[in-house]
Motif scaffolding. Structure first.
Motif, PDB file in Angstrom:
ATOM      1  N   ASN A 354       6.051  -5.367   9.145  1.00 22.38           N
ATOM      2  CA  ASN A 354       7.040  -4.334   8.824  1.00 22.38           C
ATOM      3  C   ASN A 354       8.387  -4.726   9.420  1.00 22.38           C
ATOM      4  O   ASN A 354       8.416  -5.341  10.487  1.00 22.38           O
ATOM      5  N   PRO A 355       9.482  -4.422   8.759  1.00 16.75           N
ATOM      6  CA  PRO A 355       9.605  -3.741   7.459  1.00 16.75           C
ATOM      7  C   PRO A 355       9.247  -4.632   6.274  1.00 16.75           C
ATOM      8  O   PRO A 355       9.010  -4.146   5.186  1.00 16.75           O
ATOM      9  N   VAL A 356       9.212  -5.942   6.507  1.00 14.87           N
ATOM     10  CA  VAL A 356       8.800  -6.858   5.447  1.00 14.87           C
ATOM     11  C   VAL A 356       8.053  -8.013   6.087  1.00 14.87           C
ATOM     12  O   VAL A 356       8.323  -8.392   7.233  1.00 14.87           O
ATOM     13  N   GLY A 360       4.731  -8.854   1.599  1.00 12.49           N
ATOM     14  CA  GLY A 360       5.616  -7.869   0.999  1.00 12.49           C
ATOM     15  C   GLY A 360       6.139  -6.833   1.970  1.00 12.49           C
ATOM     16  O   GLY A 360       5.969  -6.925   3.191  1.00 12.49           O
ATOM     17  N   GLN A 361       6.793  -5.829   1.397  1.00 15.80           N
ATOM     18  CA  GLN A 361       7.410  -4.777   2.199  1.00 15.80           C
ATOM     19  C   GLN A 361       6.350  -3.844   2.788  1.00 15.80           C
ATOM     20  O   GLN A 361       5.356  -3.549   2.138  1.00 15.80           O
ATOM     21  N   GLN A 362       6.568  -3.419   4.038  1.00 14.46           N
ATOM     22  CA  GLN A 362       5.645  -2.513   4.735  1.00 14.46           C
ATOM     23  C   GLN A 362       4.196  -3.012   4.611  1.00 14.46           C
ATOM     24  O   GLN A 362       3.305  -2.290   4.165  1.00 14.46           O
ATOM     25  N   SER A 363       3.981  -4.253   5.031  1.00 14.64           N
ATOM     26  CA  SER A 363       2.667  -4.884   4.834  1.00 14.64           C
ATOM     27  C   SER A 363       1.963  -5.201   6.155  1.00 14.64           C
ATOM     28  O   SER A 363       1.193  -6.159   6.228  1.00 14.64           O
ATOM     29  N   ARG A 364       2.230  -4.398   7.174  1.00 16.31           N
ATOM     30  CA  ARG A 364       1.632  -4.676   8.483  1.00 16.31           C
ATOM     31  C   ARG A 364       0.100  -4.689   8.440  1.00 16.31           C
ATOM     32  O   ARG A 364      -0.550  -5.409   9.194  1.00 16.31           O
ATOM     33  N   ASP A 380      -4.672  -5.561   1.327  1.00 16.00           N
ATOM     34  CA  ASP A 380      -3.814  -4.643   2.065  1.00 16.00           C
ATOM     35  C   ASP A 380      -4.546  -3.311   2.178  1.00 16.00           C
ATOM     36  O   ASP A 380      -4.686  -2.578   1.192  1.00 16.00           O
ATOM     37  N   TYR A 409       6.680  -8.341  -4.419  1.00 19.96           N
ATOM     38  CA  TYR A 409       7.396  -7.063  -4.322  1.00 19.96           C
ATOM     39  C   TYR A 409       6.851  -6.053  -5.339  1.00 19.96           C
ATOM     40  O   TYR A 409       6.638  -4.884  -5.013  1.00 19.96           O
ATOM     41  N   CYS A 412       3.441  -4.625  -4.280  1.00 19.50           N
ATOM     42  CA  CYS A 412       3.599  -3.649  -3.191  1.00 19.50           C
ATOM     43  C   CYS A 412       4.261  -2.362  -3.678  1.00 19.50           C
ATOM     44  O   CYS A 412       3.883  -1.258  -3.278  1.00 19.50           O
ATOM     45  N   ASP A 413       5.242  -2.515  -4.546  1.00 14.83           N
ATOM     46  CA  ASP A 413       5.984  -1.358  -5.039  1.00 14.83           C
ATOM     47  C   ASP A 413       5.115  -0.453  -5.906  1.00 14.83           C
ATOM     48  O   ASP A 413       5.256   0.774  -5.873  1.00 14.83           O
TER      49      ASP A 413
END
Length: 428
Positions: A354-356, A360-364, A380, A409, A412-413
């Motif tokens: 996170n944040p990327v 991808g984004q928010q993928s912790r 994920d 992206y 994830c989106d």
């Protein structure tokens, strides 16, 4: 893209009508069971088509699961015959969802889980030195290097010695002798340095020593057969070599410093990697860090099993604790001394952030592994997805990178984060 540009960028010919080179497993796609609308499916597939249009991947396979159901299972392009330097009249073999492809370094995720299963069985302790099981490994000052350090790319032997002949990769005794004699760059595990090839051979030797069996038989018994895989083997049987998709060095020729990083990580330039990976001796060998072969669906199935806490189709493959230990972050985000990029590793997996992050984004809460820069295989837990994107091009840099990033992206989106109490598995 005109012929001159294609020649300069080492890309393949892309037909105007993509439907003519698209293969879809209609029976294998059930988005409605996962509550996924057609607009989500088509948005993701459109991002794959965009990547294919760059010409750097003669063939691509994709498998995406959500809530345990496969919502996308497609292929596009050719398994062989349409590479940048193939003859115009070469036989073009279509890529299908059943075509086996070499996973390259995504193999490491599978090999790592095998070692974690060994620990679950009480056959090894990951915190023990490798030399506890294989005393000869202590040579050169490696007596204290642990199995866990090797799994998390902190084992101090990130590369085989320079000037080592390529043939050594399929000579298991000689590669082991070289690794036993090698002097580590460090032994305390403080620094991350990606072990592109070496770690797999070390883990294989430990596994075979404590089980008294081959790693091929072990994966067969604990993963491949229980999960109903057709392929999913280290290397491929000689009788099936002609079914394996080819690999193509595409995109602009890497220049310094990228070429230096590639040489250091892989032990050769990208043209050498292409030649070696298409050599039947490599394809039939057992290289646990780099030549597991199978389909996108099979690798997606593997990561779905991990999302399920070690269960596939009601069958227990490993314990949930084993999965959790395999995805637990080890150490902080660091600049990897081999790849020269920031990385988060567990004992065997590449982790998101996170944040990327890598996934991808928010993928912790995402974990997986890349294969030779372009193959992307991950799960994920925060989105309840498992994704496997396989391809046959091995570009390092080039115009395809925005399309590759766009694919990640888009995935994830289109699958927003779900509440923590509804997630199948939470990576700590």
């Amino acid at each position: 893209m005109n012929r001159i540009a294609r020649r300069a960028l080492h890309t393949s010919a892309v037909p105007t009508d993509l439907a003519s080179v698209t293969h879809r497993d209609e029976a294998g796609e059930k988005p409605e069971l996962a509550g996924v609308g057609p607009e989500v499916v088509e948005a993701i597939w459109h991002s794959v088509e965009r990547l294919y249009r760059t010409g750097v991947h003669p063939g691509i396979q994709l498998s995406v699961r959500h809530r345990g159901e496969q919502i996308l299972h497609r292929a596009i392009g050719h398994a062989s015959g349409n590479g940048p330097h193939d003859a115009v009249d070469a036989l073009k073999v279509p890529m299908t969802t059943e075509t086996p492809i070499c996973y390259f370094s995504a193999s490491k995720a599978v090999t790592a889980l095998l070692i974690h299963i060994l620990a679950e069985q009480g056959l090894v302790n990951l915190m023990d030195p490798v030399s506890y099981y294989c005393p000869e490994f202590a040579g050169g000052g490696k007596r204290t290097i642990t199995i866990h350090q090797v799994l998390s790319h902190r084992g101090g032997i990130p590369a085989i010695p320079r000037e080592t002949p390529i043939d050594v990769l399929w000579d298991r005794d000689e590669i082991w002798r070289l690794l036993c004699e090698a002097k580590p760059v460090e032994v305390d595990g403080a620094k991350v340095a990606y072990h592109a090839i070496t770690g797999g051979f070390v883990l294989q030797r430990v596994l075979e020593k404590v089980t008294g069996d081959t790693i091929e038989a072990y994966i067969d018994r604990h993963l491949r057969k229980p999960m109903g895989m057709k392929w999913f083997t280290y290397g491929i049987a000689p009788a099936d070599v002609d079914k394996l998709a080819g690999n193509y060095a595409t995109g602009p020729t890497p220049r310094f410093p990228v070429s230096w990083i590639v040489n250091r990580a892989l032990g050769g330039d990208i043209r050498t990697v292409e030649r070696v990976s298409n050599d039947p001796r490599f394809q039939e060998a057992v290289i646990p860090a780099g030549n597991l072969c199978g389909t996108a669906e099979e690798m997606g199935r593997f990561f779905q099993m991990m999302l399920n806490g070690g269960v596939w189709n009601g069958k227990r493959i490993c314990s949930e604790m084993t999965v959790r230990r395999s995805i637990q972050q080890f150490g902080s985000l660091q600049i990897d001394r081999t790849m020269m990029i920031p990385m988060r590793f567990s004992a065997g997996m590449m982790l998101g952030g996170n944040p990327v992050g890598l996934w991808g984004q928010q993928s912790r809460h995402a974990f997986g592994h890349i294969g030779l820069i372009n193959k992307l295989c991950w799960a994920d837990a925060a989105r309840d997805i498992s994704v496997s994107l396989l391809n046959t091009g091995i570009p390092i840099v080039g115009h395809h990178l925005p399309a590759l990033a766009r694919f990640v992206y888009t995935v994830c989106d289109r699958f927003p984060l779900i509440p923590e109490n509804r997630r199948p598995l939470v990576a700590a």
